[in-house]
Each structure stands twice: as structure tokens, then as C-alpha cells.
Design a protein around this motif. Structure first.
Motif, short mmCIF file in Angstrom:
data_model
loop_
_atom_site.label_atom_id
_atom_site.label_comp_id
_atom_site.label_asym_id
_atom_site.label_seq_id
_atom_site.Cartn_x
_atom_site.Cartn_y
_atom_site.Cartn_z
N CYS B 433 -15.17 63.44 -10.72
CA CYS B 433 -14.96 64.61 -9.87
C CYS B 433 -14.23 65.75 -10.59
N GLY B 434 -13.27 65.44 -11.46
CA GLY B 434 -12.49 66.51 -12.09
C GLY B 434 -12.38 66.34 -13.59
N LEU B 435 -12.26 67.49 -14.30
CA LEU B 435 -12.16 67.48 -15.75
C LEU B 435 -11.00 68.37 -16.19
N ALA B 436 -10.33 67.99 -17.27
CA ALA B 436 -9.30 68.85 -17.85
C ALA B 436 -9.18 68.52 -19.32
N MET B 437 -8.62 69.48 -20.07
CA MET B 437 -8.39 69.23 -21.48
C MET B 437 -6.88 69.16 -21.72
N GLY B 438 -6.45 68.16 -22.49
CA GLY B 438 -5.02 68.01 -22.78
C GLY B 438 -4.61 68.92 -23.92
N PRO B 439 -3.29 69.01 -24.19
CA PRO B 439 -2.80 69.93 -25.22
C PRO B 439 -3.34 69.62 -26.62
N ASN B 440 -3.66 68.35 -26.91
CA ASN B 440 -4.20 68.08 -28.25
C ASN B 440 -5.71 67.88 -28.24
N GLY B 441 -6.36 68.38 -27.18
CA GLY B 441 -7.82 68.39 -27.17
C GLY B 441 -8.48 67.16 -26.58
N SER B 442 -7.69 66.24 -25.99
CA SER B 442 -8.30 65.09 -25.32
C SER B 442 -8.93 65.56 -24.01
N LEU B 443 -9.98 64.84 -23.58
CA LEU B 443 -10.65 65.19 -22.33
C LEU B 443 -10.21 64.20 -21.24
N TYR B 444 -9.78 64.74 -20.11
CA TYR B 444 -9.39 63.90 -18.97
C TYR B 444 -10.47 63.94 -17.90
N VAL B 445 -10.76 62.78 -17.32
CA VAL B 445 -11.72 62.70 -16.22
C VAL B 445 -11.04 61.97 -15.07
N VAL B 446 -11.17 62.53 -13.87
CA VAL B 446 -10.60 61.85 -12.70
C VAL B 446 -11.73 61.58 -11.72
N GLU B 447 -11.61 60.51 -10.96
CA GLU B 447 -12.65 60.19 -9.97
C GLU B 447 -12.02 59.85 -8.62
N ASP B 448 -12.82 59.90 -7.56
CA ASP B 448 -12.23 59.86 -6.22
C ASP B 448 -12.57 58.63 -5.37
N ILE B 449 -13.13 57.59 -5.98
CA ILE B 449 -13.35 56.38 -5.18
C ILE B 449 -12.14 55.45 -5.32
N GLN B 450 -11.87 55.00 -6.54
CA GLN B 450 -10.70 54.14 -6.75
C GLN B 450 -9.49 54.93 -7.19
N GLY B 451 -9.71 56.19 -7.60
CA GLY B 451 -8.60 57.00 -8.07
C GLY B 451 -8.20 56.65 -9.50
N ARG B 452 -9.18 56.64 -10.39
CA ARG B 452 -8.91 56.29 -11.78
C ARG B 452 -8.94 57.56 -12.63
N ILE B 453 -8.10 57.60 -13.67
CA ILE B 453 -8.08 58.72 -14.61
C ILE B 453 -8.34 58.15 -16.01
N TRP B 454 -9.26 58.77 -16.72
CA TRP B 454 -9.52 58.39 -18.11
C TRP B 454 -9.06 59.51 -19.04
N LYS B 455 -8.54 59.11 -20.18
CA LYS B 455 -8.26 60.06 -21.25
C LYS B 455 -9.21 59.71 -22.40
N ILE B 456 -10.06 60.67 -22.75
CA ILE B 456 -11.08 60.41 -23.78
C ILE B 456 -10.67 61.11 -25.06
N THR B 457 -10.59 60.33 -26.14
CA THR B 457 -10.18 60.91 -27.42
C THR B 457 -11.24 60.61 -28.47
N PHE B 458 -11.21 61.41 -29.53
CA PHE B 458 -12.17 61.20 -30.62
C PHE B 458 -11.42 60.70 -31.84
N ARG B 459 -11.96 59.62 -32.43
CA ARG B 459 -11.41 59.12 -33.69
C ARG B 459 -12.54 58.98 -34.68
N GLN B 460 -12.28 59.36 -35.92
CA GLN B 460 -13.34 59.28 -36.94
C GLN B 460 -13.86 57.85 -37.06
#
Lengths: 161, 460
Positions: B433-460
């Protein structure tokens, strides 16, 4: 689907099938197995025997045309928006309240099976008494409900209220 | 032996001959109670106890790792996801402050509050402090000029952030109000531009401006009166308190059914939105639209919104198989008549009923260059494809060059639903349901069924 089975028996059979599907099927979670089973239930033909099955057949057709897109094929509804019809106290319970929902529509927050819903249900008062009675009978005898039939007379008595 | 004594121990009932078989025949003369009376005999079970505890600790360790590294969603190679928090409530939109503090709006009050604030103290991605505040549920949330902005379905308000503190000052100031209560499409999502303006989505309380709404063969009201107060984007001064939608608010764009996904692109310096397209073409106009057409029409439209633009709702919809704006059946259309009013065409179209609920332009440096300045879109997932399989329930990516898409859209994060076939929205475990970018460029995703938040990062 044999809609004339009593509720308890229906539950036991469906629970058994769900358990078997869960144990021996290849699905990830019991909920989706349950829904797969309910879809099978919806697609199964209503047997030809007498007036009640004709009513159920007509009701199912009306459900497909007017109700299915929001309440879904398996009657599970849409979380937070459109309430489920499965084992719903609104469907199983008081006929008057249920008939009035169809005749007058419904808007705003409601609670169904302890969950909250906030959506818009259009009034279906253009449908005939017979059609409303048959679709209500269909939902009251499907989706793990097993409640009494709704007659066109009962619908007629509540028009304009 | 026909008169065996039966021994009862923790593992069940054994006969004397069984004990002989286990090499424990010296105990066979004892009966059950005396066997258990001697504490020394209990030591026989010691290896069993030890194995039991080791297994317990081991499984706990595995599940703990599971919360740190989430494998349930599918990401492109090189990306990993961590679950920031779970069961926080029905999370809608998300904002991340420059210090990494996270704020999420809730669709429904949880613990009596409509906003949840989270802080990761030890920098492992997981939230260590979770606090609830705010008295209203809502959707919009954003950080601007030292304030946390939040919107209920009728009001945009802001809370003064206190530097270093997770919780802001708890008394909000009203920025924009006067939005009418709206049972359909009530979310007042918002965004800020670079010049001090606030843009608010005012969705239409309707599917296609029929009266009564969502009924068979009912023509649309002409002209649609809802467009005066709804169905567009309203602009406000982001720093001025007490503005009224109809007095101080300015209708920046119209003809938009509902754009929960609304975002200013700070690089292109334009406003963008993804619209929830209309529902139920087949149900209300079965003579013009087959079930398949009802499922696959209309496309969800991605718009570049310039000042004064008209995107065509409720008079038109977009058919992506024809690449054309079509006349809506409520206004004389039949699936074949093109729209002649010149309403705005989308810059890109997505499959029908995917339900875009957030849009984010990726301005960070952490992800590979392909993602720079492109758009992430969170699709809540369809309900309106029934009786066919439901789709969406993912986060997609659109590469951008300047102010236009520079390539095809691609699925970025998938499998939020957690099931192989989604026949009803209730099958889905998560609905992004929702998206945001963190200060160091990680992508946050939030959802509204269970109320879970993911932080997505990139590693080489």
C-alpha cells in the motif's frame, strides 16, 4: 452443491475435505485451500429436484450478475471494503435486516463477523420480489450458511420501508 | 508370557518383555510407581530432555533469523528485504525522516491511535521502538519543513517534529479542511512540490457518476456534478494553517477518479499520479462488454499532471489494447466509440484493476543506476477481476528519463499475496500500500492486511 444439507453436516464435510487438501494437496496455506474448495462448491451444479432447486438456480444466476464482483465467487468479500457472506450473521440471521440491505442499499462502517467494513452497496430495488427472494435464499443456503428460504411475499412486505 | 506386569512410564505402556528388549530388564521387577519414585531413574530420560531443549532453541533461532531476513517476497538479484516490524496495524502510507525514523498512517485506529512511529536503534533494520499517537485514522503521511503531515479522510494536519525525538508535539495544526465525508475513495493522499505547495487527492465518491451509483444500465449524470468538489487534485499552501478546500484550495487537476498514488517528481519538477480506473464495465453494461473485457478494461492510467489538466473521468476510460481514450458507456459509449473531448492520455498504462496505492520516484544512490529517478508503484491488488484470478499485489518499477518513462514497466517486488493463485482478495497475506525511501536509499514498503513493513536494500 447440495444446499439442503444441514449446516453442521456441511461444515463437517467441508472441514474434512479442507483437511485432506491441506495434508495431501500442494497448496501453501489452509485459507487458500478453503477458498479453492468454496470455488469448487460454487461451480458445482445445483441438482434438479423440485421448486427449491429452481429458486437456488435462479438465485445463483442473479448472484453472478449483481453480487459476485464485490462479494466474490466464494462469498469471501474484500477485506475492509465488502463484507463476506460466508457464515455471516447478517446473512444467516434476521431476514428483515437482510431484505432491507438489498432494497435500500448500505453505506458506511459496519461490523461483520467481528471485522470492520467501510464500503458502498447499491440498492437493488429494481429487481423483482421473486428475484430478490431467490438470491437471498441462494446466499442463505450457500457459503456454509444453511438458513431458511426467503419468500417473495416477505420481500414485498418490506418495499418502501 | 501371559501374565506380564505392565509398566507405565513417560513414553507410554511397556511390558516386561519390552524392557528386556530395550536392555532394561533389571527394571522389569519394579512396578510403575516405584520405578518413578527413585530420582536416579529419572536420569535415564536425561538425553531425551537435552535433545528436546536443543531442538527448541534451534527452531527459535531459525524463526528469529526469519524475522531479520525475509524470503517471502521475491526481489531482483542483489536485493534483500528485512522485516522492519509486523502487525503494526493497517498501514497505509509511510514516511521516513532524515534520521531514519519511520511514520505510518493507519486505515483504522490501533491502540486508540492513527499513526505509528518506529525507530531502529541498533541499525539492524528491525524497529526497536514502536510508539502510537494521533487520534484519527487516515492515509496521507509526509515530512516537510520539520513537520509531520498527516491526513484523515476529511482533514490535512501537521505535527511539529522535535529534533532527536521519535514522537512529535502531539497537538496538530490543521492545514486543509472541508473535504466532505466520502464512503468510496475517501483517502486524502498528498505530496509536496519544490515551491511550498501541497497537493491533495480528492477521490470521487462514485464509480462512474451514475445516480444511483453502481447500478445496471444507469446513465451518468451530465455534466457530472461531483467534479466540482471531488474527482481531482486540489492544491494548497503547504505552510498556511486553516485552509478550506472550496475557499483557499485550488483545483489543480480534474477528471481523476481516485489517485491514492500521487507524488511530486523532484527531478522532473512535475506532479504525477496513477489512477484507480473505473470498475464493473461488464456488470453494468453486459451487452457491450464481455466478462473478459470487464476483467481486462479499463487500464490503470499513469498521468503527468500539469496545471489545469482534465483526465476525463467519468466521461472516458482508457483502453490499452487500442491505445485510446474511449467514451464511457454511462455517456453513450459502447466499447467502440473513441472519446472526442481531448481528455489527457496517460504516459503509461497498467493492467486493469491492479489498484495503484502509492508512487515513489527513486532519487537515492544505493540502487543500481537503472533505478535512478525511476518510479516505483505499489499495487494493492484487484478485487474487480472476479470471477477470474485476481492480480496486482506487487511493487513494479518504471525507468524514467527526464519527465517520461524510458522503458517498459517491470515487476520489482512480488509474491506479497503468498499464494500461487489469488481467487479472492481474502487469499492474499499482504497487500502492498505505501512506499518510501530511507536516508541511505533503502526502499520501504508497508502493507495493510497484517501490517508488515519491509526494508529493501541492494548489495553487490
Amino acid at each position: 452443491m447440495n444446499c439442503q444439507l444441514p449446516a453442521v453436516k456441511m461444515d463437517k464435510i467441508s472441514n474434512f475435505i479442507v483437511l485432506m487438501l491441506f495434508l495431501f494437496g500442494n497448496s501453501e496455506n489452509p485459507a487458500s485451500v478453503l477458498i479453492q474448495y468454496r470455488l469448487i462448491q460454487f461451480d458445482r451444479d445445483i441438482p434438479e429436484n423440485g421448486k427449491l432447486s429452481r429458486t437456488l438456480k435462479n438465485g445463483k444466476e442473479i448472484y453472478r450478475k449483481f453480487c459476485l464482483s464485490c462479494h466474490q465467487k466464494d462469498g469471501s468479500g474484500v477485506p475492509n471494503t465488502y463484507p463476506p457472506l460466508i457464515r455471516s450473521t447478517w446473512v444467516k440471521g434476521n431476514k428483515t435486516k437482510l431484505i432491507l440491505v438489498l432494497l435500500n442499499g448500505l453505506e458506511g462502517e459496519i461490523t461483520v463477523n467481528e471485522d470492520y467494513y467501510n464500503g458502498y452497496m447499491p440498492k437493488q430495488n429494481k429487481l423483482s420480489d421473486k428475484k430478490i427472494a431467490s438470491v437471498l435464499t441462494f446466499i442463505r443456503q450457500s457459503f456454509n450458511n444453511a438458513s431458511s428460504v426467503v419468500s417473495p411475499k416477505e420481500v414485498k412486505a418490506l418495499r418502501g420501508k | 508370557m501371559f501374565n506380564e506386569e505392565i509398566l507405565i512410564n513417560e513414553f507410554g505402556i511397556y511390558t516386561q518383555s519390552d524392557l528386556g528388549y530395550f536392555g532394561l530388564s533389571k527394571y522389569s521387577k519394579m512396578n510403575a510407581p516405584s520405578f518413578l519414585k527413585s530420582w536416579k531413574n529419572w536420569l535415564l530420560f536425561l538425553p531425551g530432555y537435552i535433545i528436546f531443549f536443543v531442538v527448541c532453541i534451534y527452531t527459535r533461532e531459525i524463526s528469529a533469523q526469519g524475522t531479520r531476513q525475509d524470503k517471502s517476497i521475491i526481489l531482483p538479484k542483489g536485493f534483500t528485504a528485512v522485516i522492519v516490524a509486523d502487525s503494526i496495524g493497517e498501514g497505509r502510507h509511510i514516511a521516513v525522516n532524515s534520521n531514519g525514523d519511520i511514520y505510518i498512517s493507519l486505515a483504522r485506529l490501533k491502540n486508540g491511535a492513527g499513526i505509528v512511529a518506529l525507530r531502529d536503534v541498533n541499525n539492524d533494520g528491525k524497529a526497536d521502538i514502536i510508539r502510537y499517537f494521533g487520534s484519527f485514522p487516515g492515509t496521507g503521511i509526509g515530512i516537510y519543513n520539520g513537520y509531520l503531515y498527516f491526513s484523515s479522510d476529511t482533514t490535512v494536519m501537521r505535527y511539529k517534529l522535535i529534533p532527536g525525538e521519535l514522537l512529535p508535539k502531539l497537538k496538530p495544526e490543521i492545514i486543509a479542511r472541508g473535504f466532505k465525508i466520502n464512503r468510496q475513495h475517501g483517502a486524502k493522499s498528498f505530496t509536496f512540490d519544490n515551491d511550498g505547495y501541497l497537493y491533495v487527492n480528492v477521490g470521487a465518491p462514485s464509480n462512474a457518476c451514475q445516480n444511483p451509483d453502481r447500478t445496471l444500465h444507469t446513465p451518468g449524470m451530465n455534466p457530472c456534478p461531483l467534479l466540482l468538489e471531488f474527482g481531482g487534485i486540489w492544491r494548497f499552501d503547504a505552510n498556511k494553517t486553516g485552509q478550506d478546500q472550496m475557499k483557499e484550495g485550488y483545483r489543480y487537476a480534474t477528471g481523476l477518479r481516485n489517485c491514492v498514488a500521487l507524488r511530486w517528481n523532484p527531478v522532473a519538477n512535475h506532479l504525477y499520479a496513477v489512477q484507480h480506473g473505473r470498475d464493473q464495465l461488464h456488470e453494468f453494461w453486459p451487452e457491450y462488454y464481455s466478462e473478459d473485457q470487464g476483467v481486462n478494461l479499463p487500464a490503470e492510467e499513469f498521468f503527468l499532471l500539469r496545471d489545469g489538466i482534465n483526465c476525463g473521468w467519468p466521461y472516458t476510460y482508457y483502453d490499452d489494447s487500442k491505445n485510446m481514450k474511449m467514451l464511457a458507456p454511462e455517456y453513450g459509449g459502447n466499447g467502440k466509440i473513441q472519446d472526442k473531448t481531448g481528455s489527457e492520455k496517460p504516459i503509461m498504462a497498467f493492467p486493469a484493476h491492479y489498484a495503484p496505492n502509492d508512487l515513489l520516484f527513486y532519487t537515492g544512490d544505493q540502487f543500481p543506476p537503472h533505478y535512478k529517478n525511476g518510479a516505483f508503484i505499489a499495487f494493492h491488488g484487484s478485487w474487480n477481476r472476479a470471477p477470474q484470478e485476481q492480480k496486482g499485489y506487487n511493487v513494479i518499477f518504471v525507468p524514467f528519463l527526464n519527465d517520461q518513462p524510458s522503458g517498459k514497466w517491470e515487476v520489482f517486488a512480488d509474491n506479497f499475496a503468498g499464494v500461487s493463485r489469488i481467487m479472492s482478495p481474502r487469499d492474499a497475506h499482504h497487500r502492498p500500500c505505501g512506499l518510501a525511501m530511507g536516508p541511505n536509499g533503502s526502499l520501504y514498503v508497508v502493507e495493510d492486511i497484517q501490517g508488515r513493513i519491509w526494508k529493501i536494500t541492494f548489495r553487490q
